[in-house]
Design a protein around this motif. Structure first.
Motif, PDB file in Angstrom:
ATOM      1  N   ASP A 359      18.586  23.540 -28.408  1.00  0.00           N
ATOM      2  CA  ASP A 359      19.859  23.732 -29.108  1.00  0.00           C
ATOM      3  C   ASP A 359      20.272  22.449 -29.822  1.00  0.00           C
ATOM      4  OD1 ASP A 359      20.305  26.413 -28.356  1.00  0.00           O
ATOM      5  OD2 ASP A 359      20.886  25.739 -26.347  1.00  0.00           O
ATOM      6  N   LYS A 360      20.810  22.649 -31.024  1.00  0.00           N
ATOM      7  CA  LYS A 360      21.209  21.515 -31.838  1.00  0.00           C
ATOM      8  C   LYS A 360      22.706  21.257 -31.757  1.00  0.00           C
ATOM      9  CE  LYS A 360      17.578  22.775 -35.151  1.00  0.00           C
ATOM     10  NZ  LYS A 360      17.286  24.079 -34.543  1.00  0.00           N
ATOM     11  N   GLY A 361      23.466  22.169 -31.167  1.00  0.00           N
ATOM     12  CA  GLY A 361      24.909  22.004 -31.069  1.00  0.00           C
ATOM     13  C   GLY A 361      25.621  22.614 -32.259  1.00  0.00           C
ATOM     14  N   ALA A 362      26.961  22.648 -32.164  1.00  0.00           N
ATOM     15  CA  ALA A 362      27.754  23.257 -33.233  1.00  0.00           C
ATOM     16  C   ALA A 362      27.594  22.493 -34.537  1.00  0.00           C
ATOM     17  CB  ALA A 362      29.224  23.302 -32.823  1.00  0.00           C
ATOM     18  N   THR A 363      27.538  21.185 -34.453  1.00  0.00           N
ATOM     19  CA  THR A 363      27.309  20.363 -35.643  1.00  0.00           C
ATOM     20  C   THR A 363      25.948  19.696 -35.474  1.00  0.00           C
ATOM     21  OG1 THR A 363      29.671  19.912 -35.812  1.00  0.00           O
ATOM     22  CG2 THR A 363      28.191  18.484 -37.060  1.00  0.00           C
TER      23      THR A 363
END
Length: 613
Positions: A359-363
């Motif tokens: 996962d890369k995260g929301a940003t």
């Protein structure tokens, strides 16, 4: 008058000299010290029973031999010297010593039997296929010969058959250790000594000395590589890693070959290589040079670049993370099944199945671009993952990040380290060439990031789980320009540089201040490596690019030397592959108590090997 006085004094002094100056050889017992047979001098073996023994070459005629017996401190009374006589049986020799004592000696002259003829009913056998040794008769026969029903006839000089009648049909098959070869007994010409010979009929090639196989620390070799046939240089191939520096070695040779008893086979440092002398059935002793062992077994996972679904040149880094394998890919022609992005770090199980994309995260902290895209990753002892942004084309004040996932299941990575050209005080862009970790990010660790195209290396330290965000700047002491991708792996005492470029190609062991200790001489270009200390040995693994092919290697560098770096204990060469950037990776991990190694080469494949049984 004075002259007479001095003469008398001299006589008195001489007569009072110490007895130690006297020649006492006349008081030693007489003994036989040598014998001349047909004018050839032979030393003799003595024993306490007044026996003098001479052993002549097999088949020597003993029935009419000119004999001269040589005695010290005495003379031969009988028989007469320099007379031809029959020596097939021992003879008594009467000796008179200078000490006045007489003694009787027994002169024993022996010549073992010599095979003069061997024939088999219905099976012509060329003479060169019959090999007669001190304790064996080995006969090479055509493939398919039924050796269970052979009628053989033997003829000997200096011997007669004792336990076999010529022409008798006999089963000559054997199966060691349960069934031994037929042992032929031959009565010597002295009528007393029995000589025994193992008789072997075989379709295998016999003759010169040969190493058939070895057992090293309990592992049987799968192959003996002939490195140089003319110089008798060989290299054993074993399936697993053991302590090659203190090995127990058993050498297996063809039947009839004999190994020099001076070779003991215990506590052998096989990493340094060793020598052993072997005598073949042709009677010729050859000295073999045995190089360090090579590990070769089947990978537990092998997945090609095409099977990953990566674009050309896209996959560039890989490592172990817990019970998964992570691979960085900055470009895909289409999203992988179950994912949405066209770039990222992907986790696979040991069967090669995709588990997920990290996962890369929301940003997202990175994308597929050259500035913020991640090309290189590294994992620590606990499987935590660091990925460094490439920074190609970044401005002087552009912040670049080393991001961290605590595991493949993190919902988002975190910025672990942030730097820029300006913050580092560099006069050139802070483009990363790679990233390496030694230790645990939760404990003590060292992190390195070399600067692409430069000799400078950034070094961060972690102490008791706390990162020092200010790196120290080190530099490789080489001239020239390194490639855009290379790495510096920390180890317990310093660093290991894995480089490609005009300054240095290959491996270099460095001290804590980057002073060179030693380096490889092969000039094999590489851009990444990993070290591990395991069971008190120091191992280094890397992928070299040699002749347009990836070569997977492990070296034992416990003893730091060029020889160690140039003598891999694992070396697996792949097919020709295009990899202009020489982006490769390697990693170690102990999984379920066994050491494993991972190799990755861009546009080629990923392979995982289990190194221990």
């Amino acid at each position: 008058m004075r002259k007479i006085f001095y003469l008398l004094m001299s006589l008195i002094l001489l007569s009072s000299c110490d007895d130690s100056f006297k020649d006492d050889r006349s008081y030693q017992s007489a003994k036989i010290v040598a014998v001349k047979l047909n004018n050839v001098l032979y030393n003799i073996a003595q024993n306490d029973m007044n026996e003098a023994k001479v052993i002549l070459p097999a088949g020597t005629n003993l029935k009419d031999v000119k004999t001269e017996i040589l005695v010290s401190n005495g003379s031969v009374v009988s028989p007469a010297n320099n007379v031809n006589r029959d020596l097939t049986k021992p003879i008594d020799v009467n000796i008179y010593g200078q000490d006045g004592q007489s003694s009787v000696w027994k002169l024993i002259v022996q010549s073992p039997p010599s095979l003069t003829s061997l024939t088999v009913v219905g099976l012509p056998i060329p003479k060169e296929n019959i090999h007669f040794g001190k304790t064996s008769i080995i006969v090479q026969v055509p493939v398919g010969t039924d050796i269970t029903k052979l009628a053989v006839s033997y003829e000997f000089n200096n011997g007669t058959l004792n336990n076999y009648v010529n022409g008798t049909v006999k089963d000559y098959s054997f199966n060691l250790p349960s069934k031994a070869p037929f042992k032929l007994e031959v009565l010597g010409v002295d009528g007393t000594t029995i000589y025994k010979y193992d008789v072997v009929f075989t379709s295998e090639q016999v003759g010169p000395a040969k190493i058939s196989s070895m057992v090293i620390n309990g592992d049987t070799t799968s192959e003996i590589i002939i490195v140089d046939a003319t110089k008798n240089i060989v290299q054993p191939v074993v399936p697993y890693l053991t302590n090659f520096a203190d090995a127990t070695v058993v050498i297996n040779v063809p039947f009839g070959n004999t190994i020099d008893p001076a070779f003991k086979g215990t506590n052998v440092n096989t990493l340094a290589g060793f020598k052993v002398k072997i005598t073949g059935t042709d009677g010729i002793e050859r000295e073999f040079t045995v190089k360090n062992p090579l590990i070769k077994n089947s990978p537990i996972l092998e997945k090609s670049h095409a099977d990953f679904g990566f674009s050309a040149n896209a996959g560039s880094s890989a490592g172990f993370s817990g019970n998964a394998i992570v691979v960085a890919a900055h470009q895909l022609p289409a999203a992988l099944p179950g994912t949405t992005g066209l770039f990222g770090i992907y986790a696979y199980d040991f069967a090669g199945n995709l588990i997920k994309s990290l996962d890369k995260g929301a940003t997202p902290l990175f994308d597929g671009g050259a500035v913020t895209g991640i090309r290189k990753l590294a994992t620590d002892d606990n499987g935590k993952i660091l990925g460094v942004q490439l920074g190609a084309g970044a401005g002087a004040t552009t912040n670049l990040n080393i991001v961290k996932w605590n595991s493949i299941n993190d919902t988002a990575p975190t910025n672990y380290i942030t730097f820029s050209q300006t913050s580092l005080g560099l006069a050139y862009p802070a483009r990363s060439a790679g990233i390496n970790i030694k230790g645990s990010l939760d404990g003590n660790a060292v992190i390195t990031v070399p600067v692409a195209g430069k000799m400078d290396v950034l070094v961060w330290t972690v102490t008791n789980g706390v990162l020092n965000p200010t790196p120290t700047k080190q530099a490789l002491a080489y001239s020239g320009v390194p490639a855009n991708y290379y790495s510096v792996q920390p180890d317990e005492t310093g660093f290991v540089a894995a480089t490609a470029g005009t300054g240095h190609n290959g491996l270099a062991l460095l001290g804590s201040s980057f002073t060179e200790i030693t380096k490889s001489s092969s000039g094999s270009a590489t851009s990444d490596c990993k070290t591990i200390t395991y069971k008190s040995r120091k191992y280094l693994t890397y992928v070299a690019q040699v002749g347009g092919k990836h070569v997977f290697r492990i070296v034992d560098y416990t003893t730091a030397s060029t020889v160690a770096l140039d003598s891999p204990i694992m070396e697996i060469t792949g097919p020709a592959v295009a990899n202009a950037n020489i982006t490769v990776d390697a990693d170690f991990a102990v999984i379920n108590g066994k050491l494993h190694v991972l190799y990755y080469g861009t546009n080629d494949k990923l392979a995982v090997y289990k190194l221990e049984q």
